[in-house]
Design a protein around this motif. Sequence first.
Motif, PDB file in Angstrom:
ATOM      1  N   LEU F 170       0.838  -1.195   0.000  1.00  0.00           N
ATOM      2  CA  LEU F 170       0.000   0.000   0.000  1.00  0.00           C
ATOM      3  C   LEU F 170       0.879   1.253   0.000  1.00  0.00           C
ATOM      4  O   LEU F 170       0.577   2.246  -0.663  1.00  0.00           O
ATOM      5  N   TYR F 173       2.100   1.899  -3.407  1.00  0.00           N
ATOM      6  CA  TYR F 173       1.003   2.504  -4.166  1.00  0.00           C
ATOM      7  C   TYR F 173       0.887   3.995  -3.862  1.00  0.00           C
ATOM      8  O   TYR F 173       0.734   4.829  -4.744  1.00  0.00           O
ATOM      9  N   LEU F 174       0.967   4.338  -2.570  1.00  0.00           N
ATOM     10  CA  LEU F 174       0.832   5.743  -2.181  1.00  0.00           C
ATOM     11  C   LEU F 174       1.985   6.583  -2.718  1.00  0.00           C
ATOM     12  O   LEU F 174       1.798   7.745  -3.099  1.00  0.00           O
ATOM     13  N   GLN F 177       1.079   7.592  -6.086  1.00  0.00           N
ATOM     14  CA  GLN F 177      -0.016   8.563  -6.165  1.00  0.00           C
ATOM     15  C   GLN F 177       0.384   9.958  -5.703  1.00  0.00           C
ATOM     16  O   GLN F 177      -0.159  10.942  -6.182  1.00  0.00           O
ATOM     17  N   TYR F 178       1.255  10.049  -4.703  1.00  0.00           N
ATOM     18  CA  TYR F 178       1.614  11.354  -4.127  1.00  0.00           C
ATOM     19  C   TYR F 178       3.110  11.572  -4.316  1.00  0.00           C
ATOM     20  O   TYR F 178       3.915  11.138  -3.500  1.00  0.00           O
ATOM     21  N   LEU F 180       5.175  13.741  -3.789  1.00  0.00           N
ATOM     22  CA  LEU F 180       5.972  14.414  -2.775  1.00  0.00           C
ATOM     23  C   LEU F 180       6.605  13.401  -1.806  1.00  0.00           C
ATOM     24  O   LEU F 180       7.585  13.699  -1.117  1.00  0.00           O
ATOM     25  N   GLN F 182       8.826  10.514  -0.368  1.00  0.00           N
ATOM     26  CA  GLN F 182      10.123   9.892  -0.635  1.00  0.00           C
ATOM     27  C   GLN F 182       9.924   8.382  -0.534  1.00  0.00           C
ATOM     28  O   GLN F 182       9.811   7.838   0.563  1.00  0.00           O
ATOM     29  N   MET F 266       5.552  13.613   5.966  1.00  0.00           N
ATOM     30  CA  MET F 266       4.504  13.054   5.118  1.00  0.00           C
ATOM     31  C   MET F 266       4.575  11.524   5.089  1.00  0.00           C
ATOM     32  O   MET F 266       3.557  10.846   5.063  1.00  0.00           O
ATOM     33  N   GLU F 267       5.791  10.963   5.088  1.00  0.00           N
ATOM     34  CA  GLU F 267       5.935   9.514   5.040  1.00  0.00           C
ATOM     35  C   GLU F 267       5.457   8.873   6.348  1.00  0.00           C
ATOM     36  O   GLU F 267       4.885   7.782   6.350  1.00  0.00           O
ATOM     37  N   LEU F 269       3.122  10.043   8.221  1.00  0.00           N
ATOM     38  CA  LEU F 269       1.668  10.100   8.137  1.00  0.00           C
ATOM     39  C   LEU F 269       1.142   8.985   7.244  1.00  0.00           C
ATOM     40  O   LEU F 269       0.206   8.257   7.601  1.00  0.00           O
ATOM     41  N   ALA F 270       1.757   8.817   6.095  1.00  0.00           N
ATOM     42  CA  ALA F 270       1.316   7.788   5.161  1.00  0.00           C
ATOM     43  C   ALA F 270       1.451   6.402   5.782  1.00  0.00           C
ATOM     44  O   ALA F 270       0.553   5.564   5.678  1.00  0.00           O
TER      45      ALA F 270
END
Lengths: 315, 315, 315, 315, 315, 315
Positions: F170, F173-174, F177-178, F180, F182, F266-267, F269-270
């Motif tokens: 997943l 996949y993210l 999609q995003y 930004l 890394q 961000m990572e 969070l993902a």
Amino acid sequence: MRYLGELRDGEMFKETYLCKQLQILKTKAGKSYYSMLIQDKTGIKDAKVWELGPGIEHFDTMDYIHIEGQVTCFQGSLQLNVKRVRKCQEGEYDPADYMPSTDKNVEDMYKELLRYVDKIKEPHVKKLAQSFFVEDKDFALRFKRHSAAKSVHHGFMGGLLEHTLGVVRLCDYLADQYPLIQRDLLLVSAMFHDLGKLDEISSFPENDYTDEGNLLGHIFIGTAKLNERMKTIPGFPKKMASEIMHCILAHHGELEYGSPKKPALMEALALSMADNLDAKLQTMKEILTGEEDKNDWLGFQRLFESNVRRTSDYE
Amino acid sequence: MRYLGELRDGEMFKETYLCKQLQILKTKAGKSYYSMLIQDKTGIKDAKVWELGPGIEHFDTMDYIHIEGQVTCFQGSLQLNVKRVRKCQEGEYDPADYMPSTDKNVEDMYKELLRYVDKIKEPHVKKLAQSFFVEDKDFALRFKRHSAAKSVHHGFMGGLLEHTLGVVRLCDYLADQYPLIQRDLLLVSAMFHDLGKLDEISSFPENDYTDEGNLLGHIFIGTAKLNERMKTIPGFPKKMASEIMHCILAHHGELEYGSPKKPALMEALALSMADNLDAKLQTMKEILTGEEDKNDWLGFQRLFESNVRRTSDYE
Amino acid sequence: MRYLGELRDGEMFKETYLCKQLQILKTKAGKSYYSMLIQDKTGIKDAKVWELGPGIEHFDTMDYIHIEGQVTCFQGSLQLNVKRVRKCQEGEYDPADYMPSTDKNVEDMYKELLRYVDKIKEPHVKKLAQSFFVEDKDFALRFKRHSAAKSVHHGFMGGLLEHTLGVVRLCDYLADQYPLIQRDLLLVSAMFHDLGKLDEISSFPENDYTDEGNLLGHIFIGTAKLNERMKTIPGFPKKMASEIMHCILAHHGELEYGSPKKPALMEALALSMADNLDAKLQTMKEILTGEEDKNDWLGFQRLFESNVRRTSDYE
Amino acid sequence: MRYLGELRDGEMFKETYLCKQLQILKTKAGKSYYSMLIQDKTGIKDAKVWELGPGIEHFDTMDYIHIEGQVTCFQGSLQLNVKRVRKCQEGEYDPADYMPSTDKNVEDMYKELLRYVDKIKEPHVKKLAQSFFVEDKDFALRFKRHSAAKSVHHGFMGGLLEHTLGVVRLCDYLADQYPLIQRDLLLVSAMFHDLGKLDEISSFPENDYTDEGNLLGHIFIGTAKLNERMKTIPGFPKKMASEIMHCILAHHGELEYGSPKKPALMEALALSMADNLDAKLQTMKEILTGEEDKNDWLGFQRLFESNVRRTSDYE
Amino acid sequence: MRYLGELRDGEMFKETYLCKQLQILKTKAGKSYYSMLIQDKTGIKDAKVWELGPGIEHFDTMDYIHIEGQVTCFQGSLQLNVKRVRKCQEGEYDPADYMPSTDKNVEDMYKELLRYVDKIKEPHVKKLAQSFFVEDKDFALRFKRHSAAKSVHHGFMGGLLEHTLGVVRLCDYLADQYPLIQRDLLLVSAMFHDLGKLDEISSFPENDYTDEGNLLGHIFIGTAKLNERMKTIPGFPKKMASEIMHCILAHHGELEYGSPKKPALMEALALSMADNLDAKLQTMKEILTGEEDKNDWLGFQRLFESNVRRTSDYE
Amino acid sequence: MRYLGELRDGEMFKETYLCKQLQILKTKAGKSYYSMLIQDKTGIKDAKVWELGPGIEHFDTMDYIHIEGQVTCFQGSLQLNVKRVRKCQEGEYDPADYMPSTDKNVEDMYKELLRYVDKIKEPHVKKLAQSFFVEDKDFALRFKRHSAAKSVHHGFMGGLLEHTLGVVRLCDYLADQYPLIQRDLLLVSAMFHDLGKLDEISSFPENDYTDEGNLLGHIFIGTAKLNERMKTIPGFPKKMASEIMHCILAHHGELEYGSPKKPALMEALALSMADNLDAKLQTMKEILTGEEDKNDWLGFQRLFESNVRRTSDYE
């Protein structure tokens, strides 16, 4: 066109912008002046008319105006010192230049969304999706232009489509990964999960909560609209109708986020998590790319209850 | 008829009751027996068939059965030791004897409710109320018989009417006290605030959540039903329609109680507080009168987060 | 008298007001000026003395002052530009003109409250109520003049009486509707539920928390005062005394709102909900009527966790 | 005397115990038997009389009874199989043998507490402490015997004294460490912080919440009692009186724990934290020493929201 | 040196201070000026350079600068009107004059801490403490100078030592009072509980969160550092190592305060409460002594969720 | 082998199972019997030995035993009535038959995971991943066999691998999609996010929390282990090391779920959302497929705060 985001301190300007807000105020000395918010697709700037005179024609909030003057800097922010103002006529400007907008191709996104409509197999459910996205041209037009929010994530033209597609894509991925998921139900719920936003939030350039939106919210509005449409499709199975509406009602995941029901079906659970994931990552992206000094700590972000910063480069 | 609430330890019985639940179990020694929940309007009792034989005819959950046997006492509670069972035919019993029911007069309450319908002045709003309570005979019949809950407050036949009337009366009182309140809006919202319970909970004797009820909840169901009806009334002002629906949507007062919107209008606020007040006082009444030893502390009550007791006598 | 609420931009004024606050500040240029808050019963306005000179006599915070000057407008709000100031003597003004006050008739409200005292039947309880409201003239005087709050609902002269009466009336109504309620207990508890506010908040014009109020709060202060008074009434039943004190202690309904006990009696529950209902509806009324643009959305209200607006007209 | 804690499986017994609870039940086969809870200072055990006959004399809950029989083991716990029962007369037993009790010396603890009374310097405050601990012999007697709780920490005879002393000691230590603290205020507040427990909980052997305790709670009861006493001391400074009462009212530290005020003074803050610290460490001690298998994980403890275990040995 | 805390309105000054922050702004009229925050150990003041000219040399944030000018008063606060600025060289000033600092003797505190190290008996645990506090001179130096926070309690030079010692002392007291506590474990955990702050917060004069501090937090950093050190001590018992690390991990007491584990050992519980007690009392002290008008109510303090004031004098 | 999941009421059995728990109890009549929990990969069953005799050999908890007897039904659940027991020797059974296990191919999953290792580009990060998954054969073996939980989602052999792979997929996949995101950071964090579970939970068949696990938790254990490994890789960038550790520390997303830091990158969070999504969907799957009556409402599920049911079929 010279966009607001390109203006520099000291520069002279002569350009048409949208007047998002007009206030008539007085200085301490009792002299009247205009304080305005001026918008184009690159953002919003503060502007002042200090000297009211013959060069300052009548105009109002939400008018497109042609202004002349000079850029100054007040307490670290650029400000437009306006010397002349003239209200523009329709045709003198392209509204698209004045709204923030998705940086993706709207038609490409819409085509991709239609491919997911095609992927639905159950005939009644497919008919439901087609009745909006394929057969209702006016709906399609509005859906492509709408934002997904007043200010937070995807709050720009095309934002509703971009967010919807992001959620649909992720739901399709999840249906691959977890075979227990009924793909048709998840796809159709994802497509329509923010349907009610078309009525909750007014169109651009206003892009603000409507009276109906404030009173009823997009969750109810969207579910009720689907309910009516499904009744017009002969033989739509009642159980499926309830399941689809449940997914929309529950898509905020928690009662305290405004869903009147918690997810009770696997697809409702998947949809609420996919929606949340796309919204949070997009919000983080907007925070991280909205700041000029991109590699520093950007301060406490209330939504994330944390100070945040952009990650270092790995390549 | 000899009601369950009148049976005493040691007594022989021979009577017809509703079998709310039937389970076939085995003793440690491996012998089969029946364990049942037996209901009439005075409550529910545990019953057992220890000896399966020719006197025990076939029957099922939700059948009315005629049973014979003796009352015993097991760990402080009465239990029915059943020797003979026979399934009854429709006509042998009056279902009303088997459902818990309001102790108030249903027709009197309904007439009082109709007087509040008459009190509404705005013609579209009045028409809306009449279309259900006056013109729709089937609706009236169902509304009078329904309960307001599966188990907690007003969970008996006529409970929906009794609770609705209690809330309407209090709302009428509040409209007298606070002149800023629009009485028409408050009255009509009070009348329909639990409309969705007719579909969320099945009729007696089952009185349990329906599939639709579990998935959508009475707040959505009721608001959507009103929405459709209002569209059939020519010229119904859109703003009023939104306001009425807002009051229904917000009547639980808090998002975490399942309202997708917090009260934003004074009438929505008044309705949510009136609903809460009637529900809490009725729940307290049911707790205080449900216990035999009425003047003692009754133990910790989770809903009230407190030990409670009946007040001493002041007269 | 020309009230603050009647002043218009540009108008000259010459009137006596209460100086709620006086600050001596300096301009950027280093020149001293006075910044004041000026109050009368219609509200509070900002005022400035830019030129200190012989016409500006000495005065202090909480003095009544006679001022002359001109009304100006600064950033959308009216401001008083003061040229002359003179401190007034007692007798030159009527304090009642300078305090916000209930718009209802205080004596009528008090008489109605006394009728509820008469309605109490249990002799000890009635004696308790009379000992304050009937026999204690000083108490009656203070009770009529006090506010119910520093700023939020009923924060004006007569507010304590108006709120108390509102709660008593609703409690009387509830005792009619729910026969299990002991009316005497509920009425007396309602009458005294905010008794402690007389000591928690100082009298007008100050109307602020006292040292004792900050340390002990009105719930403790009022309950302890009742406790002492009941001990002076021969034969006051101990159980009733505990029950009355319980109702006062529990009237905020939740521990986190400052009640040291959750309601454990039906009357305590009824009182806490009646108090809450009157407080919330009054707060909503104050918000809705305090804004000039009455038909618009008024913005997010923290207490109600919602944007609110005034309802449309139904008549 | 052979204590319950010393009995072993299979052993015959013949001893006097307190019957904390008596229930008359029936077996499945319909035969009556007695189920009892039997208590002495070492704990509580389950006991049964399976055969009612001439050797089983009449007795009731809270009687001291002499019983004979044999110890058995039922599902891992010891159970007393009782063959003979006789109710005892006062004088046949020493109640102290039947109550759980502090393992510290009560008189030593009381003397230490008196030394802290002596340490108070401010004369009114000292007078207040003396009026209870020195001059009121009946109070002293009750204070020494009382528990600090129905079941949780310090729920044994002498528990109130032991806990009070623990808190006073820690407060004295804190007054040494933080010179801003007013030692007199902190000491006197610590001494009286649980004063209300004398009335909230009945004396041993009952040791249960009283009616007054359930309705008013020890925080209000104790503060009100101090309030009355201070009024009898001539010239007691009002500000000090308020400060002392504030410390008692606020000693639970949080509104949701039943304090109607949050700590607003440094001493109130110190008291609430000292009380909490002594209570939590004592509770942990009771959990860790109450289990036989002392070195294992003892399972999830709700109060601590954690599985807990005894620490390994460091010496 | 004339400290900032000693300057008075109107006074001329000529002194060296630390420039904590420099901003270059423009007046409404478009003229540039400097706005600075100037710091020494007594606090922080606002300063302005209105006239940029030859007397204003180049300097930057975090430079030590020698400034001349006059003190003025703007809206009730003192402000430095700066006429001349010169950047200083190392050696011209003593950094210690510019950092807020503990008012206790650092060397005395450190010696006392070493006595607690000596008190530890278990040889591996003692070795662990010695390896930092006795053998690691660089560590000792940094430990003495560090603060315990960016802004709240103990946010000054020596603050980490002062707070650590306060907690160690209280823990030693608790080990006396509750014999079940393993003193060695509690002492060593107390000594190292904020070890990670050395890396979470940068040294003075910066005293701000580091990148590592923002990402990992002092709880993880400190525990991981202890983990590595313990591995270098031959034969360190694994169970003790886990217990020590547990105490550090759990020392914030609650998950929502950043501890990944709730206290599961009595020592972890004691440490978390001792840490909290010292922190809260110190914070209260800083609030109460930081205000000039010491005997008034100081307003609502968010941390304590209460208005607070200094206690009256008892001696 | 005849699995427990295949046994039917009345059937005779003669098979080897794992004895997960053995208790020796007594009947009311005082007769000893054995109560056991018997496990194989299909689940756990209750078993009893009512008659202890020569056919019942000695055995203990966690022994593999060969048992004979008959299946009975007690209160709706199957129970094994055991007549003979014999303890088995190693070699008589295959442990894999007795542990619940993933239904996917472990080697295939591992190979797919290795492909993601290959996808990492940054050399230090890749080296880190390889040092565990490629070079450490013992680690690989343990990683493949471990569960991801004691009881909830993925609590079976291979569960750690299956869950880790689900999250890695997943995350990949993210990262698509995003942009930004890394990818290297997100992949490596996903691979190691539950690394600490290898030490927090013991291996099968025990599969329970270890002492270290209870005290430190997998979040700390895993992060500390990564920390050590990264220090052995020459030139590992300190900032990357902090970012990877941050992602592991923050992967529970909320402090109250045991993360000592909220996601600040961000990572992070993902990762936290991907972990949550896989865990919730798997839990839902386990609930929906664990019940026989698959199309009914399955009752209130605490984790989801909702009644749940399986979705109807759309194909």
